[in-house]
Write a protein that holds these residues in place. Sequence first.
Motif, PDB file in Angstrom:
ATOM      1  N   LEU A  20       0.738  -1.263  -0.017  1.00 23.99           N
ATOM      2  CA  LEU A  20       0.101   0.045   0.100  1.00 23.99           C
ATOM      3  C   LEU A  20       0.846   1.295  -0.069  1.00 23.99           C
ATOM      4  O   LEU A  20       0.630   2.187  -0.765  1.00 23.99           O
ATOM      5  CB  LEU A  20      -0.900   0.102   1.128  1.00 23.99           C
ATOM      6  CG  LEU A  20      -2.020  -0.974   1.157  1.00 23.99           C
ATOM      7  CD1 LEU A  20      -2.781  -1.162   2.591  1.00 23.99           C
ATOM      8  CD2 LEU A  20      -2.930  -0.676  -0.029  1.00 23.99           C
ATOM      9  N   ILE A  21       1.902   1.250   0.962  1.00 19.83           N
ATOM     10  CA  ILE A  21       2.887   2.447   0.919  1.00 19.83           C
ATOM     11  C   ILE A  21       3.577   2.488  -0.450  1.00 19.83           C
ATOM     12  O   ILE A  21       3.518   3.660  -0.880  1.00 19.83           O
ATOM     13  CB  ILE A  21       3.907   2.273   2.043  1.00 19.83           C
ATOM     14  CG1 ILE A  21       3.095   2.140   3.334  1.00 19.83           C
ATOM     15  CG2 ILE A  21       4.950   3.256   2.077  1.00 19.83           C
ATOM     16  CD1 ILE A  21       4.153   1.683   4.463  1.00 19.83           C
ATOM     17  N   ALA A  22       4.186   1.561  -0.982  1.00 15.50           N
ATOM     18  CA  ALA A  22       4.892   1.461  -2.313  1.00 15.50           C
ATOM     19  C   ALA A  22       3.915   2.035  -3.324  1.00 15.50           C
ATOM     20  O   ALA A  22       3.979   2.877  -4.221  1.00 15.50           O
ATOM     21  CB  ALA A  22       5.236   0.094  -2.598  1.00 15.50           C
ATOM     22  N   ASP A  23       2.589   1.712  -3.523  1.00 18.26           N
ATOM     23  CA  ASP A  23       1.474   1.997  -4.453  1.00 18.26           C
ATOM     24  C   ASP A  23       1.277   3.669  -4.317  1.00 18.26           C
ATOM     25  O   ASP A  23       1.147   4.055  -5.300  1.00 18.26           O
ATOM     26  CB  ASP A  23       0.403   1.231  -4.327  1.00 18.26           C
ATOM     27  CG  ASP A  23      -0.618   1.386  -5.329  1.00 18.26           C
ATOM     28  OD1 ASP A  23      -0.257   1.510  -6.391  1.00 18.26           O
ATOM     29  OD2 ASP A  23      -1.861   1.918  -5.086  1.00 18.26           O
ATOM     30  N   THR A  29       7.004  -2.847  -4.540  1.00 18.94           N
ATOM     31  CA  THR A  29       7.270  -3.158  -3.153  1.00 18.94           C
ATOM     32  C   THR A  29       8.736  -3.484  -2.833  1.00 18.94           C
ATOM     33  O   THR A  29       9.174  -3.161  -1.899  1.00 18.94           O
ATOM     34  CB  THR A  29       6.225  -4.396  -2.820  1.00 18.94           C
ATOM     35  OG1 THR A  29       4.921  -4.107  -3.031  1.00 18.94           O
ATOM     36  CG2 THR A  29       6.505  -4.808  -1.165  1.00 18.94           C
ATOM     37  N   GLY A  30       9.350  -4.022  -3.859  1.00 19.40           N
ATOM     38  CA  GLY A  30      10.830  -4.294  -3.815  1.00 19.40           C
ATOM     39  C   GLY A  30      11.665  -3.153  -3.517  1.00 19.40           C
ATOM     40  O   GLY A  30      12.577  -2.864  -2.919  1.00 19.40           O
ATOM     41  N   ALA A  31      11.397  -2.136  -4.718  1.00 21.95           N
ATOM     42  CA  ALA A  31      11.973  -0.714  -4.553  1.00 21.95           C
ATOM     43  C   ALA A  31      11.838  -0.201  -3.200  1.00 21.95           C
ATOM     44  O   ALA A  31      12.650   0.611  -2.890  1.00 21.95           O
ATOM     45  CB  ALA A  31      11.328   0.107  -5.696  1.00 21.95           C
ATOM     46  N   TYR A  32      10.536  -0.287  -2.632  1.00 19.40           N
ATOM     47  CA  TYR A  32      10.369   0.590  -1.341  1.00 19.40           C
ATOM     48  C   TYR A  32      11.017  -0.352  -0.217  1.00 19.40           C
ATOM     49  O   TYR A  32      11.749   0.644   0.724  1.00 19.40           O
ATOM     50  CB  TYR A  32       8.917   0.553  -0.876  1.00 19.40           C
ATOM     51  CG  TYR A  32       8.452   0.912   0.373  1.00 19.40           C
ATOM     52  CD1 TYR A  32       8.541   2.067   0.621  1.00 19.40           C
ATOM     53  CD2 TYR A  32       8.062   0.037   1.486  1.00 19.40           C
ATOM     54  CE1 TYR A  32       8.304   2.593   1.917  1.00 19.40           C
ATOM     55  CE2 TYR A  32       7.681   0.451   2.674  1.00 19.40           C
ATOM     56  CZ  TYR A  32       7.943   2.007   2.894  1.00 19.40           C
ATOM     57  OH  TYR A  32       7.746   2.159   4.327  1.00 19.40           O
ATOM     58  N   LEU A  36      14.404   1.432   2.123  1.00 18.32           N
ATOM     59  CA  LEU A  36      14.526   1.604   3.510  1.00 18.32           C
ATOM     60  C   LEU A  36      15.975   0.922   4.084  1.00 18.32           C
ATOM     61  O   LEU A  36      16.187   1.208   5.184  1.00 18.32           O
ATOM     62  CB  LEU A  36      13.454   0.915   4.413  1.00 18.32           C
ATOM     63  CG  LEU A  36      11.808   1.255   3.942  1.00 18.32           C
ATOM     64  CD1 LEU A  36      11.021   0.370   4.543  1.00 18.32           C
ATOM     65  CD2 LEU A  36      11.622   2.768   4.508  1.00 18.32           C
ATOM     66  N   VAL A  37      16.588   0.636   3.095  1.00 21.87           N
ATOM     67  CA  VAL A  37      18.015   0.109   3.735  1.00 21.87           C
ATOM     68  C   VAL A  37      18.997   1.265   3.932  1.00 21.87           C
ATOM     69  O   VAL A  37      19.687   1.017   5.052  1.00 21.87           O
ATOM     70  CB  VAL A  37      18.446  -0.634   2.721  1.00 21.87           C
ATOM     71  CG1 VAL A  37      19.886  -1.232   2.922  1.00 21.87           C
ATOM     72  CG2 VAL A  37      17.822  -2.109   2.285  1.00 21.87           C
ATOM     73  N   LYS A  38      19.009   2.315   3.101  1.00 26.35           N
ATOM     74  CA  LYS A  38      20.007   3.534   3.432  1.00 26.35           C
ATOM     75  C   LYS A  38      19.110   4.407   4.051  1.00 26.35           C
ATOM     76  O   LYS A  38      18.101   4.616   3.772  1.00 26.35           O
ATOM     77  CB  LYS A  38      20.748   3.647   2.129  1.00 26.35           C
ATOM     78  CG  LYS A  38      21.447   2.942   1.390  1.00 26.35           C
ATOM     79  CD  LYS A  38      21.964   3.042   0.419  1.00 26.35           C
ATOM     80  CE  LYS A  38      23.005   2.161  -0.315  1.00 26.35           C
ATOM     81  NZ  LYS A  38      23.540   2.456  -1.402  1.00 26.35           N
ATOM     82  N   PRO A  39      19.825   5.469   4.623  1.00 26.17           N
ATOM     83  CA  PRO A  39      19.132   6.461   5.182  1.00 26.17           C
ATOM     84  C   PRO A  39      18.498   7.525   4.110  1.00 26.17           C
ATOM     85  O   PRO A  39      19.100   7.462   3.078  1.00 26.17           O
ATOM     86  CB  PRO A  39      20.371   7.558   5.713  1.00 26.17           C
ATOM     87  CG  PRO A  39      21.467   6.531   6.215  1.00 26.17           C
ATOM     88  CD  PRO A  39      21.203   5.545   5.065  1.00 26.17           C
TER      89      PRO A  39
END
Length: 65
Positions: A20-23, A29-32, A36-39
């Motif tokens: 939902l956030i990625a949309d 979803t994978g890109a989202y 979150l991995v890096k600042p």
Amino acid sequence: MRKHSNEDIRSMSFRIPYRLIADKLGITTGAYMNMLVKPLKKEKHDQIVGIIEELKEDIEHGIIR
């Protein structure tokens, strides 16, 4: 143990599906999850926090399940 750079976003989005956030961001979803991995930059961080708060309200009011 070191705190994750986006731990606040992860804790805020508890029980909100990443899809939902990625949309709302217009990405996969994978890109989202990779974001979150890096600042994050301040603007992107604030945008995601706003989306999470909006989705929480929608879920509370039964608009989204």
